[in-house]
Design an enzyme around this catalytic site. Structure first.
Site, PDB file in Angstrom:
ATOM      1  N   CYS A 121       0.818  -1.209   0.000  1.00 55.71           N
ATOM      2  CA  CYS A 121       0.000   0.000   0.000  1.00 55.71           C
ATOM      3  C   CYS A 121       0.848   1.252   0.000  1.00 55.71           C
ATOM      4  CB  CYS A 121      -0.929   0.026   1.217  1.00 55.71           C
ATOM      5  SG  CYS A 121      -0.060   0.312   2.771  1.00 55.71           S
ATOM      6  N   PHE A 260       3.276  21.891  20.086  1.00 56.06           N
ATOM      7  CA  PHE A 260       3.589  23.327  20.040  1.00 56.06           C
ATOM      8  C   PHE A 260       4.220  23.799  21.344  1.00 56.06           C
ATOM      9  CE2 PHE A 260       0.134  23.331  16.752  1.00 56.06           C
ATOM     10  CZ  PHE A 260       0.947  23.709  15.691  1.00 56.06           C
ATOM     11  N   CYS A 261       5.173  23.003  21.855  1.00 58.58           N
ATOM     12  CA  CYS A 261       5.817  23.344  23.121  1.00 58.58           C
ATOM     13  C   CYS A 261       6.792  24.496  22.909  1.00 58.58           C
ATOM     14  CB  CYS A 261       6.548  22.127  23.681  1.00 58.58           C
ATOM     15  SG  CYS A 261       5.442  20.783  24.152  1.00 58.58           S
ATOM     16  N   LYS A 262       6.483  25.612  23.510  1.00 62.21           N
ATOM     17  CA  LYS A 262       7.306  26.813  23.458  1.00 62.21           C
ATOM     18  C   LYS A 262       7.421  27.364  24.874  1.00 62.21           C
ATOM     19  CE  LYS A 262       7.544  27.017  18.855  1.00 62.21           C
ATOM     20  NZ  LYS A 262       7.010  25.671  18.604  1.00 62.21           N
ATOM     21  N   PRO A 263       8.401  28.225  25.121  1.00 60.91           N
ATOM     22  CA  PRO A 263       8.506  28.801  26.467  1.00 60.91           C
ATOM     23  C   PRO A 263       7.196  29.460  26.903  1.00 60.91           C
ATOM     24  CG  PRO A 263      10.488  29.287  25.224  1.00 60.91           C
ATOM     25  CD  PRO A 263       9.522  28.650  24.257  1.00 60.91           C
ATOM     26  N   GLY A 264       6.649  28.978  28.018  1.00 59.95           N
ATOM     27  CA  GLY A 264       5.449  29.569  28.568  1.00 59.95           C
ATOM     28  C   GLY A 264       4.142  29.136  27.954  1.00 59.95           C
ATOM     29  N   ARG A 265       4.166  28.191  26.992  1.00 60.26           N
ATOM     30  CA  ARG A 265       2.907  27.771  26.382  1.00 60.26           C
ATOM     31  C   ARG A 265       3.045  26.368  25.788  1.00 60.26           C
ATOM     32  NH1 ARG A 265       1.003  29.322  20.636  1.00 60.26           N
ATOM     33  NH2 ARG A 265       0.326  27.180  20.982  1.00 60.26           N
TER      34      ARG A 265
END
Length: 278
Positions: A121, A260-265
């Site tokens: 496939c 979406f791991c970023k500083p502070g979020r």
């Protein structure tokens, strides 16, 4: 005693020699300058003399890659089911020659026979669509992670990418302790291979990396979720996005998936009950 670490192959570092590269800047070709390139070679995993798969990878930490791949693909359940391993030069790349226990090798051969003769496939080398999703036992809920410590891990993710710092060409996968420190990590030109190397390293740590989470510099595809869950990882942090299938697999197998791991979020996709956000 299991012989896990292979013979060295010409002190492979994963970085090629210097090359002359022409630079373009503001409509003007600059004089060629030396630059570093990440090495990418075919790596064949050969189990008891039978070639199973060929992957494009960075030629370093290949023993850990083989262990992690074997675990994350369900070929073995424990690293001690690998009795020996050597990395050798092949005509067009490298071979990792793996000696499996008889029971595991018989299971691998039976699986290969079940696939023989089927129409491909084209999904990442899997020969049937129903082979894409492996059955995964639901993960327990034994881990927690304070998101306030995630910034520390993100700040040091480049520390496990010496080739990436030179070339800008690799993905990283690292193990994060509950306090946000990096216990260790690995890099590769392939994101799946980087994760397999980390999973292999975690298995070699004999339980010392039982607490914590995996952090990858790439997006979180379903394969990344599936590999993590197959190896008992309960929390997966990704610097980039997650796909719909990754979220579905994570939900089904009780894995906490964060993208979406970023500083502070960060974006929490599944099972937030493991996370502390105080």
């Amino acid at each position: 005693m299991n012989k896990i670490y292979p013979k060295q192959v010409n002190s492979v570092t994963g970085v090629t020699g210097m090359r002359q590269i022409a630079l373009w800047k503001r409509q003007d070709l600059q004089h060629p300058q030396p630059d570093e390139l990440a090495e990418e070679v075919p790596v064949a995993l050969v189990y008891n003399g039978i070639s199973h798969v060929v992957m494009m990878a960075s030629p370093k930490d290949l023993a850990l890659f083989a262990i992690g791949f074997s675990l994350s693909e369900g070929i073995i359940e424990n690293r001690r089911e690998i009795y020996g391993m050597d990395v050798v030069q092949a005509c067009n790349g490298l071979e990792v020659q793996i000696e499996l226990s008889s029971r595991r090798f018989m299971g691998l051969k039976a699986h290969r026979r079940a696939l023989a003769g089927r129409t491909g496939c084209g999904v990442c080398g899997v020969e049937q669509l129903n082979e894409v999703g492996k059955p995964i036992s639901p993960l327990p809920f034994t881990q927690t992670f304070d998101l306030n410590h995630l910034d520390r891990a993100l700040e040091h993710l480049n520390d496990v990418q010496p080739i990436g710092r030179l070339t800008g060409c690799t993905h990283a996968a690292a193990w994060v302790t509950p306090s946000g420190e990096l216990a260790g990590g690995h890099e590769d030109v392939g994101r799946h291979v980087a994760l397999d190397k980390l999973l292999g390293r975690r298995a070699m740590e004999d339980g010392r990396w039982s607490q914590g989470a995996a952090l990858v510099s790439s997006r979180a595809s379903y394969e990344m979720v599936q590999k993590s869950a197959m190896c008992g990882v309960e929390i997966l942090f990704a610097v980039s996005a997650a796909t719909t299938l990754a979220v579905e697999v994570a939900e089904r197998c009780n894995l906490t998936l964060v993208g979406f791991c970023k500083p502070g979020r960060a974006t929490i996709y599944t099972h937030p009950e493991r996370l502390i956000a105080g």
